[in-house]
Design a protein around this motif. Structure first.
Motif, PDB file in Angstrom:
ATOM      1  N   ILE A 166       0.779  -1.296   0.029  1.00 52.96           N
ATOM      2  CA  ILE A 166      -0.227  -0.259  -0.267  1.00 52.96           C
ATOM      3  C   ILE A 166       0.583   1.622  -0.055  1.00 52.96           C
ATOM      4  N   ASP A 167       1.817   0.702   0.724  1.00 48.40           N
ATOM      5  CA  ASP A 167       2.780   2.204   0.917  1.00 48.40           C
ATOM      6  C   ASP A 167       3.939   2.845  -0.343  1.00 48.40           C
ATOM      7  N   VAL A 168       3.953   1.680  -1.436  1.00 44.69           N
ATOM      8  CA  VAL A 168       4.470   1.500  -2.559  1.00 44.69           C
ATOM      9  C   VAL A 168       3.614   2.326  -3.686  1.00 44.69           C
ATOM     10  N   ALA A 169       2.313   1.729  -3.210  1.00 43.63           N
ATOM     11  CA  ALA A 169       1.204   2.560  -4.189  1.00 43.63           C
ATOM     12  C   ALA A 169       1.282   3.491  -4.352  1.00 43.63           C
ATOM     13  N   LYS A 170       0.872   4.729  -2.940  1.00 42.80           N
ATOM     14  CA  LYS A 170       1.141   5.857  -2.335  1.00 42.80           C
ATOM     15  C   LYS A 170       2.649   6.489  -2.901  1.00 42.80           C
ATOM     16  N   GLU A 171       3.331   5.922  -2.798  1.00 45.08           N
ATOM     17  CA  GLU A 171       4.285   6.373  -3.413  1.00 45.08           C
ATOM     18  C   GLU A 171       4.253   6.667  -4.619  1.00 45.08           C
ATOM     19  N   LYS A 172       3.687   5.846  -5.101  1.00 45.95           N
ATOM     20  CA  LYS A 172       3.781   5.619  -6.983  1.00 45.95           C
ATOM     21  C   LYS A 172       2.478   6.904  -7.357  1.00 45.95           C
ATOM     22  N   LYS A 173       1.420   7.061  -6.534  1.00 48.58           N
ATOM     23  CA  LYS A 173       0.755   7.847  -7.390  1.00 48.58           C
ATOM     24  C   LYS A 173       0.724   9.647  -6.915  1.00 48.58           C
ATOM     25  N   THR A 174       2.165   9.863  -5.962  1.00 47.79           N
ATOM     26  CA  THR A 174       1.917  10.979  -5.467  1.00 47.79           C
ATOM     27  C   THR A 174       3.667  11.574  -6.256  1.00 47.79           C
ATOM     28  N   LYS A 175       4.296  10.069  -7.128  1.00 51.09           N
ATOM     29  CA  LYS A 175       4.846  11.036  -7.898  1.00 51.09           C
ATOM     30  C   LYS A 175       4.080  11.438  -9.128  1.00 51.09           C
ATOM     31  N   GLN A 176       3.099  10.116  -9.460  1.00 46.83           N
ATOM     32  CA  GLN A 176       2.761  10.575 -11.240  1.00 46.83           C
ATOM     33  C   GLN A 176       1.760  11.695 -10.385  1.00 46.83           C
ATOM     34  N   LEU A 177       0.976  12.617  -9.759  1.00 48.97           N
ATOM     35  CA  LEU A 177       1.160  13.988  -9.046  1.00 48.97           C
ATOM     36  C   LEU A 177       1.985  14.501  -9.372  1.00 48.97           C
ATOM     37  N   LEU A 178       3.008  14.594  -8.841  1.00 44.14           N
ATOM     38  CA  LEU A 178       3.847  15.195  -9.128  1.00 44.14           C
ATOM     39  C   LEU A 178       4.512  16.208 -10.423  1.00 44.14           C
ATOM     40  N   MET A 179       4.591  14.541 -10.537  1.00 45.29           N
ATOM     41  CA  MET A 179       4.774  14.454 -12.347  1.00 45.29           C
ATOM     42  C   MET A 179       3.918  15.537 -12.730  1.00 45.29           C
ATOM     43  N   GLU A 180       2.541  15.478 -12.856  1.00 44.36           N
ATOM     44  CA  GLU A 180       1.116  16.104 -13.463  1.00 44.36           C
ATOM     45  C   GLU A 180       1.025  17.671 -13.263  1.00 44.36           C
ATOM     46  N   LEU A 181       1.908  17.497 -12.048  1.00 45.27           N
ATOM     47  CA  LEU A 181       2.129  18.929 -11.778  1.00 45.27           C
ATOM     48  C   LEU A 181       3.258  19.967 -12.501  1.00 45.27           C
ATOM     49  N   ARG A 182       4.448  19.197 -12.118  1.00 49.81           N
ATOM     50  CA  ARG A 182       4.915  19.606 -13.244  1.00 49.81           C
ATOM     51  C   ARG A 182       5.502  20.141 -14.777  1.00 49.81           C
ATOM     52  N   ALA A 183       4.689  18.984 -15.198  1.00 44.58           N
ATOM     53  CA  ALA A 183       4.418  19.131 -16.864  1.00 44.58           C
ATOM     54  C   ALA A 183       3.134  20.529 -16.481  1.00 44.58           C
ATOM     55  N   THR A 184       2.397  21.170 -16.310  1.00 48.38           N
ATOM     56  CA  THR A 184       2.028  22.207 -16.552  1.00 48.38           C
ATOM     57  C   THR A 184       2.525  23.179 -15.644  1.00 48.38           C
ATOM     58  N   ASN A 185       3.671  23.308 -16.293  1.00 47.44           N
ATOM     59  CA  ASN A 185       4.882  24.033 -15.147  1.00 47.44           C
ATOM     60  C   ASN A 185       4.381  25.411 -14.730  1.00 47.44           C
ATOM     61  N   PRO A 186       4.231  24.687 -13.371  1.00 51.07           N
ATOM     62  CA  PRO A 186       4.042  26.156 -12.465  1.00 51.07           C
ATOM     63  C   PRO A 186       4.270  27.053 -11.952  1.00 51.07           C
TER      64      PRO A 186
END
Length: 177
Positions: free
Chosen positions: A86-106
């Protein structure tokens, strides 16, 4: 002695802090609100892992509730292994959300680098913690997961030791010894 509910592990430096938002702003210079929110959710363990494929190797589950699936669909897993997955899945989801945020050039720019280098890890085995090198045998994979569990247990023990040590010093100081 238990830590207050607001404490958690910093996803960036892997230490325990009580005032995580303050720590992220001061120590890591995380000024982007969305980034800080994602990191705070990772720290508190409140990451939504819906629609994440099951991190257990060989399992093809890719529907809604991965957390419920891990609890009900894998009776062969021990509680610590289930918690690790479960922790591994949460960490992967966090990385995915951070990648999506970085793609928007915030604006302001992002300060963390958890998501950097994740593009080549997409095909990696999610069952191995933090996208470590692939293990071909189940024994190696289980030892790597057990190692991650032991590391997190060690970090928790260190934080409780530090809290007890601090309390002991206060008691000695109060008695004038």
């Amino acid at each position: 002695m238990t830590l207050p509910k607001s404490s958690g592990f910093c996803p960036l430096c892997k230490r325990t802090y009580v005032a995580m938002s303050h720590h992220l702003r001061r120590s890591h210079r995380v000024t982007n609100l969305q980034e800080r929110d994602i990191l705070l959710k990772q720290s508190s363990g409140r990451v939504n892992i819906r629609n994440i494929p099951c991190p257990v190797s060989g399992c093809a589950y890719n529907k809604g509730r991965c957390d419920k699936h891990l609890r009900a669909g894998h009776p062969e897993l021990s509680d610590t292994m289930r918690r690790t997955y479960i922790d591994v899945a949460k960490e992967k989801k966090t990385k995915q959300l951070l990648m999506e945020l970085r793609a928007t050039n915030p604006v302001p720019p992002m300060a963390s680098a958890l998501d950097l280098g994740s593009e080549d890890e997409e095909g990696a085995d999610v069952g191995s913690p933090q996208a470590a090198p692939r293990f071909d045998c189940g024994g190696c994979r289980s030892l790597a997961l057990e190692n991650e569990v032991l590391k997190s247990d060690l970090a928790k023990l260190r934080s409780s030791y530090n809290a007890l040590h601090k309390r002991h010093r206060r008691v000695l100081k109060g008695k004038g010894l």
